[in-house]
Design a protein around this motif. Structure first.
Motif, mmCIF file in Angstrom:
data_model
loop_
_atom_site.group_PDB
_atom_site.id
_atom_site.type_symbol
_atom_site.label_atom_id
_atom_site.label_comp_id
_atom_site.label_asym_id
_atom_site.label_seq_id
_atom_site.Cartn_x
_atom_site.Cartn_y
_atom_site.Cartn_z
ATOM 1 N N PHE A 1 0.909 -1.197 0.144
ATOM 2 C CA PHE A 1 -0.004 -0.143 0.063
ATOM 3 C C PHE A 1 0.812 1.214 0.119
ATOM 4 C CE2 PHE A 1 -2.293 3.315 2.688
ATOM 5 C CZ PHE A 1 -3.366 3.589 1.671
ATOM 6 N N THR A 2 1.853 1.302 0.708
ATOM 7 C CA THR A 2 2.833 2.421 0.959
ATOM 8 C C THR A 2 3.652 2.848 -0.043
ATOM 9 O OG1 THR A 2 4.343 1.343 2.422
ATOM 10 C CG2 THR A 2 2.305 2.557 3.361
ATOM 11 N N SER A 3 3.766 1.587 -0.976
ATOM 12 C CA SER A 3 4.903 1.579 -1.829
ATOM 13 C C SER A 3 4.858 2.754 -3.150
ATOM 14 C CB SER A 3 5.091 0.386 -2.552
ATOM 15 O OG SER A 3 4.219 -0.103 -3.300
ATOM 16 N N THR A 4 3.539 3.265 -3.336
ATOM 17 C CA THR A 4 3.607 4.204 -4.314
ATOM 18 C C THR A 4 2.919 5.732 -3.822
ATOM 19 O OG1 THR A 4 1.172 3.715 -4.468
ATOM 20 C CG2 THR A 4 2.754 2.513 -6.088
ATOM 21 N N LEU A 5 3.027 5.921 -2.562
ATOM 22 C CA LEU A 5 2.519 7.003 -1.872
ATOM 23 C C LEU A 5 3.792 8.210 -1.817
ATOM 24 C CD1 LEU A 5 0.386 5.441 0.968
ATOM 25 C CD2 LEU A 5 -0.375 6.240 -1.296
ATOM 26 N N ALA A 6 4.032 8.636 -2.792
ATOM 27 C CA ALA A 6 4.821 9.619 -2.693
ATOM 28 C C ALA A 6 4.536 11.045 -2.033
ATOM 29 C CB ALA A 6 5.388 10.116 -4.149
ATOM 30 N N ALA A 7 3.193 11.413 -2.146
ATOM 31 C CA ALA A 7 2.666 12.724 -1.558
ATOM 32 C C ALA A 7 2.087 12.407 -0.355
ATOM 33 C CB ALA A 7 1.814 13.369 -2.592
ATOM 34 N N ALA A 8 1.948 11.371 0.183
ATOM 35 C CA ALA A 8 1.309 10.935 1.741
ATOM 36 C C ALA A 8 2.426 11.439 2.588
ATOM 37 C CB ALA A 8 0.770 9.892 1.396
ATOM 38 N N GLY A 9 1.963 12.160 3.870
ATOM 39 C CA GLY A 9 2.584 12.295 4.761
ATOM 40 C C GLY A 9 2.255 11.634 6.088
ATOM 41 N N ALA A 10 1.178 10.736 5.796
ATOM 42 C CA ALA A 10 0.610 10.080 7.146
ATOM 43 C C ALA A 10 0.025 8.703 6.321
ATOM 44 C CB ALA A 10 -0.361 10.855 7.798
ATOM 45 N N VAL A 11 0.004 7.643 7.189
ATOM 46 C CA VAL A 11 -0.580 6.226 6.837
ATOM 47 C C VAL A 11 -1.011 5.953 8.225
ATOM 48 C CG1 VAL A 11 -0.175 3.998 6.150
ATOM 49 C CG2 VAL A 11 0.869 5.525 4.751
ATOM 50 N N VAL A 12 -2.326 5.378 8.198
ATOM 51 C CA VAL A 12 -3.117 4.928 9.336
ATOM 52 C C VAL A 12 -3.498 3.625 8.817
ATOM 53 C CG1 VAL A 12 -4.900 4.972 10.915
ATOM 54 C CG2 VAL A 12 -3.791 7.174 10.346
#
Length: 152
Positions: free
Chosen positions: A19-30
């Motif tokens: 899930f997080t491998s493609t999240l360049a713009a995210a600053g938070a993951v819950v």
């Protein structure tokens, strides 16, 4: 696909990594995972049933609402069906946003929906017999916090 309904168990760590491998713009993951809970020490299993197609459509709609409502970069919902044993994972939600408040709110919104309105039917098997489980009043009330007067 960001919504999955499946019988198979899932690897929480692998799902979060993917899930997080493609999240360049995210600053938070819950992330949140729900487990089969045996509150009274008598649960032997839980059967979770659903109508294929209808369930995925409903979850996809709420997924889309969460993305828009909380400015999420992405969200993932996995919910299992079939016979599950105490301690097994039932579901997981992951949300990603630029800021933590949106990521947390989006995750809570999705979890409240899954607990009270998602089209799953749960039957608990205990040492005393079997019973169908209804949404608890507190779960339905929790979903109500996301309603606005415009939703009526």
């Amino acid at each position: 696909m960001s919504v999955r309904v499946q019988h198979e168990a899932f690897d929480l760590g692998a799902e979060v990594t993917a899930f997080t491998s493609t999240l360049a713009a995210a600053g938070a993951v819950v992330t949140f995972s729900g487990l089969v809970r045996d509150e009274g020490g008598t649960l032997t299993a839980m059967d979770i049933e659903h109508y294929p197609g209808m369930t995925e459509t409903a979850l996809s709609a709420i997924h889309g609402e969460a993305l828009a409502r909380f400015s999420l970069e992405d969200a993932l919902v996995i919910h299992r069906h079939g016979r599950l044993l105490p301690g097994e994972q039932i579901m997981m939600v992951a949300t990603a946003a630029r800021h933590r408040t949106d990521a947390f709110a989006g995750a809570e919104f999705l979890m409240d929906y899954l607990k009270s309105r998602a089209p799953f039917w749960k039957k608990e098997h205990t040492t005393d017999g079997a019973v169908w489980v209804s949404a608890r009043d507190e779960d339905t009330a929790a979903l109500g916090r996301w309603s606005s007067s415009d939703d009526d």
